[in-house]
Design a protein around this motif. Sequence first.
Motif, PDB file in Angstrom:
ATOM      1  N   TRP A 107     -27.925  63.417 -13.764  1.00 39.66           N
ATOM      2  CA  TRP A 107     -27.484  64.804 -13.569  1.00 39.66           C
ATOM      3  C   TRP A 107     -28.587  65.540 -12.813  1.00 39.66           C
ATOM      4  O   TRP A 107     -29.744  65.554 -13.235  1.00 39.66           O
ATOM      5  N   VAL A 108     -28.229  66.159 -11.683  1.00 42.52           N
ATOM      6  CA  VAL A 108     -29.224  66.820 -10.840  1.00 42.52           C
ATOM      7  C   VAL A 108     -28.854  68.282 -10.663  1.00 42.52           C
ATOM      8  O   VAL A 108     -27.759  68.613 -10.188  1.00 42.52           O
ATOM      9  N   TRP A 109     -29.792  69.162 -11.039  1.00 40.32           N
ATOM     10  CA  TRP A 109     -29.647  70.593 -10.790  1.00 40.32           C
ATOM     11  C   TRP A 109     -30.400  70.919  -9.494  1.00 40.32           C
ATOM     12  O   TRP A 109     -31.621  70.798  -9.436  1.00 40.32           O
TER      13      TRP A 109
ATOM     14  N   GLY B 250     -31.926  69.253 -19.848  1.00 39.63           N
ATOM     15  CA  GLY B 250     -31.873  67.877 -19.403  1.00 39.63           C
ATOM     16  C   GLY B 250     -31.563  67.792 -17.925  1.00 39.63           C
ATOM     17  O   GLY B 250     -31.342  68.792 -17.239  1.00 39.63           O
ATOM     18  N   GLY B 251     -31.542  66.577 -17.420  1.00 40.63           N
ATOM     19  CA  GLY B 251     -31.296  66.367 -16.007  1.00 40.63           C
ATOM     20  C   GLY B 251     -32.543  66.589 -15.175  1.00 40.63           C
ATOM     21  O   GLY B 251     -33.597  66.981 -15.674  1.00 40.63           O
TER      22      GLY B 251
ATOM     23  N   ALA C 250     -23.290  66.903 -23.445  1.00 40.64           N
ATOM     24  CA  ALA C 250     -22.302  65.840 -23.598  1.00 40.64           C
ATOM     25  C   ALA C 250     -21.872  65.303 -22.241  1.00 40.64           C
ATOM     26  O   ALA C 250     -21.684  64.091 -22.069  1.00 40.64           O
ATOM     27  N   MET C 251     -21.714  66.171 -21.253  1.00 38.59           N
ATOM     28  CA  MET C 251     -21.352  65.714 -19.915  1.00 38.59           C
ATOM     29  C   MET C 251     -22.476  64.924 -19.255  1.00 38.59           C
ATOM     30  O   MET C 251     -22.236  64.025 -18.454  1.00 38.59           O
ATOM     31  N   GLN C 252     -23.720  65.254 -19.574  1.00 36.49           N
ATOM     32  CA  GLN C 252     -24.861  64.558 -18.987  1.00 36.49           C
ATOM     33  C   GLN C 252     -25.058  63.154 -19.557  1.00 36.49           C
ATOM     34  O   GLN C 252     -25.667  62.300 -18.902  1.00 36.49           O
ATOM     35  N   ALA C 253     -24.555  62.903 -20.731  1.00 46.85           N
ATOM     36  CA  ALA C 253     -24.832  61.649 -21.428  1.00 46.85           C
ATOM     37  C   ALA C 253     -24.369  60.442 -20.614  1.00 46.85           C
ATOM     38  O   ALA C 253     -23.220  60.372 -20.169  1.00 46.85           O
TER      39      ALA C 253
END
Length: 218
Positions: free
Chosen positions: A107-109, A122-123, A100-103
């Motif tokens: 987003w980069v790990w 994801g990300g 939900a936060m990535q939507a």
Amino acid sequence: MNAHAFTFAGCHLKARASGALWMPEARLLCVSDLHLGKSERMARRGGALLPPYETEETLARLEAEVEALAPRCVVCLGDSFDDLGAALAMPEGVRLRLQAMQAGRRWVWIEGNHDPGPVELGGAHRSDLAVQGLVFRHIATQGCAPGEVSGHYHPKHRLPRSGTSRPAFVYDETRLILPAFGAYTGGLRCETPALRNLFAARAIAVLTGPRALAVPLA
């Protein structure tokens, strides 16, 4: 939530009292060392049995930062998970909150020394990331060019009068090290040689907590 505003390698940044770094011009939010699943890893390996709520607390604080700032990009600066087993044991509810936060945003790990490598969350997964003259990586490097942003050391510094330690950002003209954002992460005192020797004599520590407090590191 208040923040300490400063210029680093030509970029305007804000060290937030939460321990998150905000880059307004790029609308980039950076946090380091979440160590999600630490209590599960410690219990699995026969260590101390800690209340298994640190992931919930860490995610709630991260959600609050995302809601307050509406970033276009979130960078998690390594050691986002405590180990591979912790990532695999992550409850479905945690996965859904992260998704939900990535939507709607990048987003980069960033890879860390604890991280299990790319996971199905994801990300993007990177060893480092360059943004507007800054280089985001997990561990500070010797002889780096100005603009290095890293984590790993979990720095903490004492309040000048009370002697109470708080997680802290540390920066000079060349490098910036973020505090750990995770709830059960502990910290390394800034005067410890392994950390202090990375910085010039006139480095600054920004203590987190009720308010962001900038003090000379010396």
